[in-house]
Design an enzyme around this catalytic site. Sequence first.
Site, PDB file in Angstrom:
ATOM      1  N   ALA A   1     -70.534 -41.960  21.915  1.00 34.99           N
ATOM      2  CA  ALA A   1     -70.327 -40.527  21.747  1.00 34.99           C
ATOM      3  C   ALA A   1     -71.460 -39.893  20.934  1.00 34.99           C
ATOM      4  CB  ALA A   1     -68.987 -40.268  21.076  1.00 34.99           C
TER       5      ALA A   1
ATOM      6  N   VAL B   1     -62.301 -42.861  21.436  1.00 34.70           N
ATOM      7  CA  VAL B   1     -63.619 -42.585  21.996  1.00 34.70           C
ATOM      8  C   VAL B   1     -64.633 -43.440  21.238  1.00 34.70           C
ATOM      9  CG1 VAL B   1     -65.399 -40.805  22.275  1.00 34.70           C
ATOM     10  CG2 VAL B   1     -62.985 -40.229  22.620  1.00 34.70           C
ATOM     11  N   CYS B   2     -65.432 -44.199  21.958  1.00 33.66           N
ATOM     12  CA  CYS B   2     -66.416 -45.068  21.310  1.00 33.66           C
ATOM     13  C   CYS B   2     -67.408 -44.234  20.519  1.00 33.66           C
ATOM     14  CB  CYS B   2     -67.174 -45.914  22.330  1.00 33.66           C
ATOM     15  SG  CYS B   2     -68.520 -46.858  21.567  1.00 33.66           S
ATOM     16  N   ILE B   3     -67.498 -44.504  19.248  1.00 32.40           N
ATOM     17  CA  ILE B   3     -68.304 -43.646  18.372  1.00 32.40           C
ATOM     18  C   ILE B   3     -69.800 -43.766  18.680  1.00 32.40           C
ATOM     19  CG2 ILE B   3     -68.452 -45.338  16.493  1.00 32.40           C
ATOM     20  CD1 ILE B   3     -68.041 -42.948  14.554  1.00 32.40           C
TER      21      ILE B   3
ATOM     22  N   PHE C   1     -62.453 -44.852  25.721  1.00 30.22           N
ATOM     23  CA  PHE C   1     -63.442 -44.084  26.483  1.00 30.22           C
ATOM     24  C   PHE C   1     -64.827 -44.582  26.096  1.00 30.22           C
ATOM     25  CE2 PHE C   1     -59.653 -41.462  26.127  1.00 30.22           C
ATOM     26  CZ  PHE C   1     -59.464 -41.043  27.434  1.00 30.22           C
TER      27      PHE C   1
END
Lengths: 93, 93, 119, 119, 130, 130
Positions: free
Chosen positions: E82, E77-79, E39
């Site tokens: 995010a 989820v791409c940190i 994501f």
Amino acid sequence: MTLHIVNQSPHAGSALRDCLNAFAEGDALLLIEDGVYAAQEKAPLELPENDVFVLSADAEARGIAIAPDLTAIDDLRWVTLCVEHTPIVSWFR
Amino acid sequence: MTLHIVNQSPHAGSALRDCLNAFAEGDALLLIEDGVYAAQEKAPLELPENDVFVLSADAEARGIAIAPDLTAIDDLRWVTLCVEHTPIVSWFR
Amino acid sequence: MTNSILALCRHAPYGTTFAREGLEAVLACAAMDQIPEVLFINDGVYQLLAQNPQAIAEKSLYRNLQALPMFGVERIYICQRSATERGLALSQLQLTGADVQLLEDPGSLIRRFDQVLSF
Amino acid sequence: MTNSILALCRHAPYGTTFAREGLEAVLACAAMDQIPEVLFINDGVYQLLAQNPQAIAEKSLYRNLQALPMFGVERIYICQRSATERGLALSQLQLTGADVQLLEDPGSLIRRFDQVLSF
Amino acid sequence: MQFTLVVYGAPHSAQGAGTALRFAKAVLASGHSIFRVFFYGDGIHNGSALATPPQDEQDLLRQWQALQQSHQLDLTVCIAAAQRRGVLSESEANRLERPAANLADGFTLAGLGQLAEATALSDRLVSFGG
Amino acid sequence: MQFTLVVYGAPHSAQGAGTALRFAKAVLASGHSIFRVFFYGDGIHNGSALATPPQDEQDLLRQWQALQQSHQLDLTVCIAAAQRRGVLSESEANRLERPAANLADGFTLAGLGQLAEATALSDRLVSFGG
């Protein structure tokens, strides 16, 4: 008289074309954000002859040279444009 | 051979036109989401003659009649198309 | 053998974050030794035009793009048609230390790759 | 005296949430007795085409639009050019209980209003 | 075959989020496997534990979580994306001194290296626009 | 004059979020007042307390909050749009039985009636696209 605001690149989206199709004599147009790509000399769409404004912060950000018949404005002048016009219509996405 | 996937309306955005400008002989095209508006008979852009697919769930959702020379597919057939092609390129926003 | 990767950069800078987040993804691939080739196409060619985004309080994407060759990303293409349609000459679209190539036929480039990341 | 309001509905249904959230805003205005007039233009005209979105697990926006006249929203316009460009006839774009009018000159409609909400 | 899905669309904003979920189900139903769902961009909002759609709208979060449980899906989820947008795990919220965490169960925050790896190693990569 | 701003763009996603903030400052600098800033669609993410941009990127949240404090701005986040997308106040989080709240200080959740009222009563309405 209406102030139309367009924030989309004329190459990527239909917002400017859609706006021009709903443009009436005496209306004003303001190009902001990616909309400033329509303010170059060889832009793909022909703009109205009068009252076309370009947000200079966005043009400068993108390295765009504004065609000489258009008017570069700052944020304060944008507020004045809003005071002078009604309604204000945004064309986006 | 490339599978191109387009999810944008041909009236609203440039994704389909951009895709067709990067289309090579033998490539396949899949229209999904708002991209299915390009699958109607009088759509604004001419599609390749072969291997144009339309996600039927999206066409049905929007009440769009798919032109007879295009192929309506379901999600499982989409997976098969992906298996049959490489690379897969999405054109969006 | 790992896959060959092409990054397709299609969006103008600043209006959306696709350009910035695309660059970050390309650099991350390079850092993992999965060096992608990069194609600037459609409004993506504007990413390579010199920029001065101080007035909109953004970092210069143009300046950050100059890091690509330092990370080993050296095969960089510009779609000729996209540049021409926007009135841009190759001389205006440069990366220091990279041999930016004009490309006439993006479709035949794209199909050379196993995977394409779109930004 | 309060302002006259036009809702400009420009987006196709489902691809983004502009259409759905635009409808919700129009109904909210009507519920507050600030009844807007509504112009479907550009891809917004597709909102009035009969829909069947079960397969994408969405509610029918088309069906929800039929509530407009019940909430007193009765002045509804369709941009003729937008419909024609999309190959749509007025007979395909109907709301039960409303007199949907084809409009040739959207610019002169827009300037009649004090405020325009864009969706 | 191993598929990787890259999701750029936020739920309740762009249809791409729902399309990706449907495609993921079709991949699994076809007997293929999913290497990773990554994501990125606005797609990170798929991992928000706080999204509460109305009863009559689809709940993408619960469906992703159910799929994750039944197929041990890797939902990354791409940190960086995010952090900017305000989707944080407990440890990130602590580290960044933010008042709460909102990453949903079943999702993992990780760096863009996970996208690079998935691109390099999976057989097919399909992106779902915003 | 009284301005209302409608913001559809999420920060770190669409430039419209930053443009709206700059315009708000220009309105106030011009001696006009702001009736309301209404965050709708993806714009509701402007009210997230958890967004943590990198040090070298602008922090729109703190700027909105500073402006709110200095000018008593009405920063209204559409409650329906925010629920769907996962921006909740403490009371909403409790009511909806969600694990945390993330609405930033200075922002208020309210219904679309607030948009209707602002449209009807302010002198000018300007929308900032996503």
